[in-house]
Design a protein around this motif. Structure first.
Motif, short mmCIF file in Angstrom:
data_model
loop_
_atom_site.label_atom_id
_atom_site.label_comp_id
_atom_site.label_asym_id
_atom_site.label_seq_id
_atom_site.Cartn_x
_atom_site.Cartn_y
_atom_site.Cartn_z
N PRO A 112 0.30 114.67 -71.74
CA PRO A 112 1.25 115.51 -72.48
C PRO A 112 0.74 115.84 -73.89
N VAL A 113 1.09 117.01 -74.35
CA VAL A 113 0.75 117.37 -75.73
C VAL A 113 1.72 116.67 -76.66
N GLN A 114 1.20 115.84 -77.51
CA GLN A 114 2.04 115.09 -78.43
C GLN A 114 2.10 115.86 -79.74
N LYS A 115 3.28 116.31 -80.09
CA LYS A 115 3.38 117.16 -81.29
C LYS A 115 3.05 116.38 -82.56
N LEU A 116 3.58 115.18 -82.65
CA LEU A 116 3.39 114.41 -83.88
C LEU A 116 3.19 112.93 -83.53
N THR A 117 2.09 112.37 -84.00
CA THR A 117 1.82 110.95 -83.74
C THR A 117 1.45 110.25 -85.03
N ILE A 118 1.70 108.95 -85.03
CA ILE A 118 1.26 108.10 -86.13
C ILE A 118 0.48 106.95 -85.49
N GLU A 119 -0.70 106.64 -86.06
CA GLU A 119 -1.59 105.71 -85.37
C GLU A 119 -2.20 104.69 -86.33
N PRO A 120 -1.48 103.62 -86.65
CA PRO A 120 -2.07 102.56 -87.46
C PRO A 120 -3.16 101.82 -86.68
N ALA A 121 -4.17 101.35 -87.39
CA ALA A 121 -5.29 100.69 -86.70
C ALA A 121 -6.00 99.73 -87.65
N ILE A 122 -6.80 98.87 -87.06
CA ILE A 122 -7.72 98.05 -87.83
C ILE A 122 -9.13 98.33 -87.33
N GLY A 123 -10.12 98.13 -88.20
CA GLY A 123 -11.47 98.46 -87.78
C GLY A 123 -12.52 97.81 -88.66
N PHE A 124 -13.74 98.29 -88.50
CA PHE A 124 -14.86 97.70 -89.23
C PHE A 124 -15.99 98.70 -89.33
N ASN A 125 -16.95 98.39 -90.19
CA ASN A 125 -18.18 99.18 -90.27
C ASN A 125 -19.22 98.53 -89.37
N PRO A 126 -19.63 99.17 -88.28
CA PRO A 126 -20.57 98.51 -87.37
C PRO A 126 -21.93 98.22 -87.98
N SER A 127 -22.32 98.94 -89.02
CA SER A 127 -23.67 98.71 -89.58
C SER A 127 -23.76 97.37 -90.29
N SER A 128 -22.75 97.02 -91.05
CA SER A 128 -22.83 95.76 -91.80
C SER A 128 -21.98 94.66 -91.18
N MET A 129 -20.95 95.03 -90.44
CA MET A 129 -19.99 94.10 -89.85
C MET A 129 -19.30 93.23 -90.90
N SER A 130 -19.41 93.61 -92.16
CA SER A 130 -18.83 92.76 -93.20
C SER A 130 -17.64 93.43 -93.90
N ASN A 131 -17.34 94.68 -93.52
CA ASN A 131 -16.21 95.37 -94.12
C ASN A 131 -15.11 95.52 -93.07
N VAL A 132 -13.89 95.14 -93.42
CA VAL A 132 -12.78 95.30 -92.47
C VAL A 132 -11.79 96.32 -93.05
N LEU A 133 -11.22 97.11 -92.15
CA LEU A 133 -10.37 98.21 -92.59
C LEU A 133 -8.97 98.12 -91.98
N ALA A 134 -8.01 98.62 -92.73
CA ALA A 134 -6.70 98.92 -92.19
C ALA A 134 -6.46 100.40 -92.46
N SER A 135 -6.10 101.14 -91.44
CA SER A 135 -6.02 102.58 -91.63
C SER A 135 -4.84 103.17 -90.87
N ASN A 136 -4.56 104.41 -91.16
CA ASN A 136 -3.50 105.10 -90.45
C ASN A 136 -3.84 106.58 -90.33
N ILE A 137 -3.52 107.13 -89.16
CA ILE A 137 -3.68 108.56 -88.94
C ILE A 137 -2.31 109.15 -88.63
N VAL A 138 -2.04 110.28 -89.22
CA VAL A 138 -0.89 111.09 -88.80
C VAL A 138 -1.47 112.38 -88.24
N GLN A 139 -1.18 112.63 -86.99
CA GLN A 139 -1.75 113.83 -86.35
C GLN A 139 -0.62 114.75 -85.91
N TRP A 140 -0.70 115.97 -86.36
CA TRP A 140 0.28 116.99 -85.98
C TRP A 140 -0.44 118.05 -85.17
#
Lengths: 145, 204
Positions: free
Chosen positions: B34-62
């Motif tokens: 289904p086409v989702q008109k509006l989504t919010i997507e919190p996530a956690i992640g990292f930088n694969p090159s160093s593996m020493s940085n951790v992230l908390a992020s969010n996307i809002v997609q319309w």
């Protein structure tokens, strides 16, 4: 260092008619090469008069180079020195910035006649800052030799 | 320039796929994602090159249209997370804040959607280190830097319900080639590649 001092420099002076004075010799190095240039500064200061240290790994062996500089300061501060210190602004691995700053402060505070320059390349990391620091280091050398 | 060519070809292929998808007969529309008109997507992640940085992020997609979306990306990165003490060097703080906006296009499968977007914004980096070697004078040094943040993002949404699995990968195209074309400056791009995993929420 022994190879540079005993083989390379005499051969370059012989075959390329290079200037034979300490003041005319430049050593440039990046990363561990920058550490090596700093080692030449502290421990073989009679060989080179000009040092271009790019992102030097001064954290090595619990900042041994900074300690050597303190130990040899009274002997080497009498020599003319030109030092360019370059780093990338975004070298944020937790080991590059503060020894770089500490070394700069040691030189600035204890070598009154030194030609000293410190440069942080904006938005660039360890490898990315190498090329602009080579260019700016050489410019600094030619303007202040 | 090789990287730019590769990225251009990838973007071109994604657009071609989109065009082909639009021409394809709609024989199983009720089973497609289904086409989702509006989504919010919190996530956690990292930088694969160093593996020493951790992230908390969010996307809002319309999704303005089925194939056109507008995206906002916000992230906080805790850098150098696992080596805060090293050779008498203490990392007092080390973080990055990122805010980007972008436009993208989506491909739809049966259970997942794939969004490719071009993002642009700013990144703020702040870090402070203190040297406490007993044989040396104590010294502190800090950096506060704001830089452009431009790149390509791939976003995978898996699951048709209100909640779905979200994965995204970001490939920066700064500082290479926009600030400098020096090949070695790619370490700045590689250091900012991120991979993130989270749970998306369909709002509309």
């Amino acid at each position: 260092m022994q190879f540079i001092q005993e083989d390379l420099i005499p051969r370059m002076e012989l075959e390329f008619a290079a200037d034979t004075t300490r003041e005319s010799r430049v050593i440039i190095g990046h990363s561990f090469g920058g550490l090596f240039a700093a080692y030449a500064f502290t421990s073989f200061n009679q060989v080179f008069g000009n040092y271009l240290m790019l992102s030097p790994s001064l954290w090595y062996d619990n900042e041994i180079i900074l300690i050597q500089e303190q130990d040899h300061r009274d002997v080497i501060k009498a020599n003319h020195q030109l030092v360019y210190l370059g780093l990338g602004e975004l070298e944020k691995s937790g080991r590059m910035l503060v020894p770089f700053q500490a070394f700069y402060q040691q030189l600035e505070a204890n070598y009154p006649g030194i030609a000293l320059e410190r440069q942080l390349q904006p938005h660039l990391d360890h490898q990315g800052s190498k090329q602009p620091n080579i260019i700016e280091g050489l410019q600094f050398y030619f303007q202040n030799r | 320039m090789k990287l730019i060519h590769t990225l251009t070809i990838l973007l071109f292929l994604s657009v071609l796929s989109t065009a082909n998808a639009q021409n394809a007969p709609v024989k199983s529309a009720k089973h497609s994602y289904p086409v989702q008109k509006l989504t919010i997507e919190p996530a956690i992640g990292f930088n694969p090159s160093s593996m020493s940085n951790v992230l908390a992020s969010n996307i809002v997609q319309w999704n303005v249209q089925k194939r056109l979306s507008v995206i906002s990306y916000t992230a906080y990165a805790y850098n150098n997370a696992f080596s805060r003490e090293f050779n008498h060097i203490t990392t007092e703080y080390n973080y990055s804040l990122m805010q980007k906006f972008g436009i993208g296009t989506s491909l739809y499968g049966k259970r997942a959607s794939h969004t490719f977007s071009l993002m642009a914004g700013i990144k703020y980096d702040a870090f402070k280190e203190t040297l406490t070697n007993p044989e040396l004078e104590p010294v502190s040094a800090s950096i506060n830097s704001t830089s452009p943040d431009v790149g390509l993002m791939y976003n995978w949404k898996l699951g048709k319900g209100k909640f779905f699995f979200s994965y995204r990968m970001y490939l920066p195209i700064y500082p290479y080639p926009f600030k400098t074309t020096d090949f070695w400056s790619l370490d700045g791009n590689i250091g900012n590649i991120t991979m993130e995993f989270g749970v998306g929420i369909r709002l509309k």
